[in-house]
Design an enzyme around this catalytic site. Structure first.
Site, PDB file in Angstrom:
ATOM      1  N   ASP A 203       2.246   2.117   3.370  1.00 16.80           N
ATOM      2  CA  ASP A 203       3.173   1.163   3.994  1.00 16.80           C
ATOM      3  C   ASP A 203       4.613   1.623   3.824  1.00 16.80           C
ATOM      4  OD1 ASP A 203       0.987  -0.540   4.364  1.00 16.80           O
ATOM      5  OD2 ASP A 203       1.404  -1.658   2.532  1.00 16.80           O
TER       6      ASP A 203
ATOM      7  N   HIS B 254       0.874  -1.168   0.000  1.00 16.45           N
ATOM      8  CA  HIS B 254       0.000   0.000   0.000  1.00 16.45           C
ATOM      9  C   HIS B 254       0.919   1.229   0.000  1.00 16.45           C
ATOM     10  CE1 HIS B 254      -2.322  -3.090   2.215  1.00 16.45           C
ATOM     11  NE2 HIS B 254      -3.402  -2.537   1.683  1.00 16.45           N
TER      12      HIS B 254
END
Length: 444
Positions: free
Chosen positions: A104, A101
């Site tokens: 992240d 993501h």
């Protein structure tokens, strides 16, 4: 460059008799099956979020994980360290793909503009590491669920400003996924749903979700992104009712809005569990619709009502999952991404490796069993015989659309008995057991 995992050697295949926890027993990446190396059949991927961001926190306790990058206090230093650790981790495990993501890999700034600049710096670091590595991006995605702004949803929010923010965030995530050569892009609607219909404009939310996805398709075309768009179904958690409930529901939504040609599905085992389905059911549904794109490999606990994201160690599940993948013709722009996290009490660095080794071995063994099942056609032969009545006579006329209610009544009205074939479920389950045992016995 100093190693993050100096105590962990490069993981080798040692065969089924090995008792070494840091070795493969069933996964030999270069073993050729059906003319292709096993690694290319399975296309394993590391999930950045669970492996490099998760720290063992739960609703009842603080983080437990010992991670070498936690020695960095500066958020950017930690972000760069995680990227470097990712490549070392993948190379030691012989994993060629990763997924992430946007949030992240890089911390958020005060504005979206600042956040994008931070993200660009981390993407440059990833590109630098890619130059000296065979590690590639399987798919990227945007985190549209963690920040408080998404409490009412992203594409299904009640705020036009939040909708705009989500669109801009996906725009950037698509750009960096393309920049990094990602094979696909995933949409998971963790906040796209509702808690109660008492405060929900269901029609508007569904229409806006379709508008959002259509904008994404149009922008992907504009920038020349040719990766596969993937919907990841999940019925609930964190939202009580999510719109992408399961494959059938999500496909109906896509079909209703004329979006089905642009999307396939990223099927997660634990999400199938939460929807009241088996993993194989969701894969089969996606396969027969021609929409099986990729897999988030994990398993859930049937005694718990939430997404436990455990590493997959159930050989029945992996065998039947790989059976569906094989029947679908294998992966193209997809693979097996370990959307799995070690248990909170498995807090040592070596546990990250052991968890992935366990999952890789289990899927490798599952593939080998499934390949034999598919090659021998044992289930196909039984199913063909079970439905034989539709291959001839009145059954063939039904399938070919050459009959109607009146003709069917005329055909059946004077028949006294109908003889049905036995389902033989017990025999088939026993046969599956036999293939598992036989395959393991034949392995070196």
């Amino acid at each position: 460059m100093a190693e993050f995992f100096p105590e962990i050697p490069k993981i080798q295949f040692e065969g089924k008799e090995s008792t070494n926890p840091l070795a493969f027993r069933f996964y030999d990446p270069n073993e050729v099956i059906d003319g292709k190396p096993l690694k290319d059949h399975l296309k394993f991927s590391v999930a950045f979020w669970h492996t490099f961001v998760n720290e063992g926190r739960d609703p009842f306790g603080d983080p437990t994980a010992e991670r070498p990058w936690n020695r960095f206090s500066d958020p950017m230093d930690k972000a760069f360290a995680r990227v470097d650790a990712l490549f070392e981790f993948c190379e030691k495990l012989n994993i060629e793909y990763f997924c992430f993501h946007d949030r992240d890999i890089a911390p958020e700034g005060k504005t979206l503009r600042e956040t994008n600049k931070i993200l660009d710096k981390v993407v440059e670091r990833i590109k630098e590491r890619m130059k000296d590595s065979n590690v590639k991006l399987l798919w990227g995605t945007a985190n549209l669920f963690s920040h408080p702004r998404y409490m009412h949803g992203a594409a299904t929010t009640c705020s036009a400003d939040v909708f705009a923010y989500a669109a801009a965030q996906v725009k950037k995530a698509l750009e960096i996924t393309k920049e990094l050569g990602g094979e696909g892009y995933v949409f998971w609607g963790g906040r796209e749903g509702y808690e109660t219909l008492l405060n929900t404009d269901l029609g508007l939310e569904l229409e806006n979700l379709a508008r959002f996805l259509r904008m994404a398709v149009e922008y992907a075309k504009k920038i020349g992104f040719t990766g596969q768009f993937l919907i990841e179904p999940k019925p609930k958690e964190p939202t009580k009712h999510q719109y992408d409930f399961d494959v059938a529901t999500a496909y109906a939504f896509l079909k209703n809005h004329g979006l089905d040609e642009y999307f396939k599905f990223n099927i997660e085992a634990n999400h199938a569990t939460l929807a009241g389905h088996t993993f194989q059911h969701e894969l089969r549904m996606a396969r027969i619709l021609g929409k099986l794109g990729s897999i988030d490999a994990n398993q859930g606990d049937l005694l718990l009502g939430w997404d436990t994201d455990q590493f997959p160690t159930n050989i029945y599940d992996t065998t039947l999952a790989m059976y569906e993948v094989i029947k679908a013709g294998g992966f193209t722009k997809g693979g097996l991404n370990f959307d799995a996290k070690v248990r909170r009490a498995s807090y040592k660095v070596e546990d990250l490796f052991i968890g992935h080794i366990a999952g890789m071995d289990t899927f490798a063994l599952g593939f080998k069993i499934a390949y034999k099942l598919a090659k021998d056609g044992v289930f196909d032969k039984f199913i063909e015989e079970k439905y034989r009545s539709f291959k001839e006579g009145i059954g063939k006329e039904i399938v070919e659309g050459k009959t109607d209610f009146e003709k069917l009544e005329e055909y059946i009205i004077d028949k006294e008995d109908i003889e049905l074939p036995s389902g033989k479920q017990e025999y088939l389950e026993s046969l599956l057991n036999s293939y598992i045992v036989k395959t393991i016995a034949e392995l070196r």
